[in-house]
Design an enzyme around this catalytic site. Structure first.
Site, short mmCIF file in Angstrom:
data_model
loop_
_atom_site.label_atom_id
_atom_site.label_comp_id
_atom_site.label_asym_id
_atom_site.label_seq_id
_atom_site.Cartn_x
_atom_site.Cartn_y
_atom_site.Cartn_z
N GLU A 167 38.69 40.97 39.17
CA GLU A 167 38.90 39.90 38.35
C GLU A 167 38.79 39.98 36.79
O GLU A 167 37.82 39.71 36.40
CB GLU A 167 38.01 38.77 38.80
CG GLU A 167 37.96 38.43 40.06
CD GLU A 167 37.14 37.09 40.27
OE1 GLU A 167 36.08 37.10 39.72
OE2 GLU A 167 37.17 36.51 41.42
N GLU A 355 38.65 37.84 48.38
CA GLU A 355 37.42 36.96 48.17
C GLU A 355 38.01 35.47 48.53
O GLU A 355 39.17 35.34 48.17
CB GLU A 355 36.81 36.59 46.78
CG GLU A 355 35.81 37.82 46.53
CD GLU A 355 35.41 37.74 45.14
OE1 GLU A 355 35.08 36.77 44.64
OE2 GLU A 355 35.06 38.75 44.62
O1 IFM Z 1 30.51 35.34 42.72
C1 IFM Z 1 31.90 35.36 42.24
C2 IFM Z 1 32.16 36.73 42.26
O2 IFM Z 1 31.48 37.78 41.81
C3 IFM Z 1 33.50 36.91 41.83
N1 IFM Z 1 34.72 36.12 42.30
C4 IFM Z 1 34.04 34.53 42.44
C5 IFM Z 1 32.76 34.68 43.28
C6 IFM Z 1 32.36 33.07 43.08
O3 IFM Z 1 32.21 32.61 41.81
#
Ligand code: IFM
Length: 448
Positions: A167, A355
């Site tokens: 990200e 994710e």
């Molecule tokens: O916890 C975060 C992660 O580190 C990166 N993506 C989003 C998750 C939830 O906010």
């Protein structure tokens, strides 16, 4: 009854990140990261929470692997803490740091779990921040490539799946623009923000051939934060607002990787008076061919022109419906839209949902269990949309739920619980939530 089909060999896993779960910040020669500094700065995190102990995964990883095995998972996405490998960002390698990840990888493989390594999930060595402002300094590209080289030489005989960054949008925006995340300054400096993002993209592109050279049969990708964005109406100003936000969040990071260019509408629009510090050859390096795209998906926004985000000139429309504890709208079709859109616009060879998950206010019931029906329903809805995308031709190869454990949710501290496993922080006891048992059934192909 489930009405989904996931192909044989599909990867079911969970995802975590080093600073969010490991703890042991002073152990075995680990250096200081920007998140140590930031979380120890008064007022930066909720309740002053830090990752000093987190889930104590540094010591409890065998138990955590046993939990993954009990959940029938065949993949695990985790990140390497750069300051464990190079306490000062570069220079002498800290062998004990490499040894920790080597033991973890061996443990995963022995349990039949495929490791997916992320090299950078935000815990930059503080020494590199102090030297010219972290990702704002072009020389950090060489530091990252050196770090990627050392880690992939050490683990590449056993780890095949590598992602460079998690990200870039989030850490560039919240770390270098709004200041909500480490390093937390300077605020609203667009030049620094664009430089940080560009240097991270360049570091990614330069690391790709190094990973390929060091890892026989490497599968190399990058993980993007993605957000499905819709215009609040057909009015031209609302359509333009949605396009602007899409450019800001999604296309600015995807276009250079797949098309070798930054989006023209952004260069001529929002960033008309600013420029990323592109040097000859940069965009070719960034466009290094990849084996897969990692998609982190949590949110869908409906936006029009307005002043909720004055810098981008957009307003948010909040639809009726369910929201998570983070205030994110639960809208499973958004995942389908994002997966099909990435396939249509960028055609990566493979996609993983790297994710997806939700924070809810979980509690331990009198019977000692954690009945998180909302998360079960949430996951069911998003899994269905992933299956729908597969049946419509998206080359989705795996799905990692965020997260294995409740953990340190950055500026929100320990207040937001994302795990399919509950962590009782005072005792570090792990309790598999109902969502964990549900995921186990999905992974085994027995979910109802
Ligand atoms: O916890 C975060 C992660 O580190 C990166 N993506 C989003 C998750 C939830 O906010």
């Amino acid at each position: 009854m489930t009405d989904w089909h996931f192909p044989p060999g599909f990867i079911w896993g969970t995802a975590t990140a080093s600073y969010q779960i490991e703890g042991a910040v002073h152990e075995d020669g680990r250096g200081v990261s920007i998140w140590d500094t930031f979380s120890h700065t008064p007022g930066k995190t909720l309740n002053g929470d830090t990752g000093d102990v987190a889930c104590d995964h540094y010591h409890r990883w065998p138990e955590d692997i046993a939990i993954m095995q009990a959940l029938n998972l065949n993949g695990y996405r985790f990140s390497i803490a750069w300051p464990r490998i190079f306490p000062q960002g570069r220079g002498a390698v800290n062998q004990k740091g490499l040894d920790f990840y080597s033991r973890l990888v061996d443990g995963l493989l022995a349990a039949g779990i495929t490791p997916f390594v992320t090299l950078y999930h935000w815990d930059l060595p503080q020494a590199l921040q102090d030297e010219g402002g972290g990702w704002a300094r072009r020389g950090i590209v060489d530091d990252f490539v050196n770090y990627a080289d050392v880690v992939s030489r050490a683990l590449g005989d056993r780890v095949k799946y590598w992602t460079t960054f998690n990200e870039i949008f989030v850490f560039a925006t919240q770390g270098y623009l709004t200041g909500e995340m480490a390093p937390g300054a300077p605020i609203l400096d667009l030049d620094t923000f664009l430089a940080a993002g560009h240097h991270a993209l360049l570091a990614h592109g330069r690391a790709v051939p190094v990973l390929r050279a060091n890892v026989p049969g490497a599968q190399v990708g990058i993980v993007h934060y993605t957000q499905a964005i819709e215009a609040a109406s057909d009015a031209p100003e609302d359509v333009a607002a949605a396009q602007r936000l899409d450019g800001f969040m999604n296309r600015w990071y995807l276009d250079p990787i797949y098309k070798g260019e930054y989006p023209a509408d952004m260069l001529n629009g929002l960033y008309a008076y600013f420029r990323p510090p592109i040097q000859p050859g940069d965009l070719d390096a960034i466009r290094a061919p990849l084996d897969f795209q990692g998609v982190n998906f949590y949110e869908r926004s409906i936006v029009g022109e307005g002043s909720d985000l004055p810098f981008i000139n957009i307003r948010y429309v909040r639809p009726e419906g369910e929201y998570t504890a983070m205030g994110w709208h639960v809208y499973p079709p958004g995942l389908y839209d994002m997966l099909t859109r990435i396939q249509r616009d960028y055609a990566p060879k493979a996609i993983y949902v790297t994710e997806n998950g939700a924070a809810f206010a979980d509690e331990i019931a009198p019977d000692g269990s954690v009945h998180d029906e909302q998360r079960v329903a949430y996951l069911r809805g998003y899994f269905q949309q992933a299956a729908r995308a597969i049946s419509d031709g998206v080359p989705l190869k795996g799905y990692f739920v965020w997260s294995l454990l409740d953990n340190f949710e950055w500026a929100h501290g320990y207040d937001k619980r994302f795990g399919v496993v509950y962590v009782d922080y005072p005792t570090q006891r792990r309790i598999i939530k109902d969502s964990g048992y549900f995921l186990a059934q999905v992974a085994a192909g027995t979910a109802k």
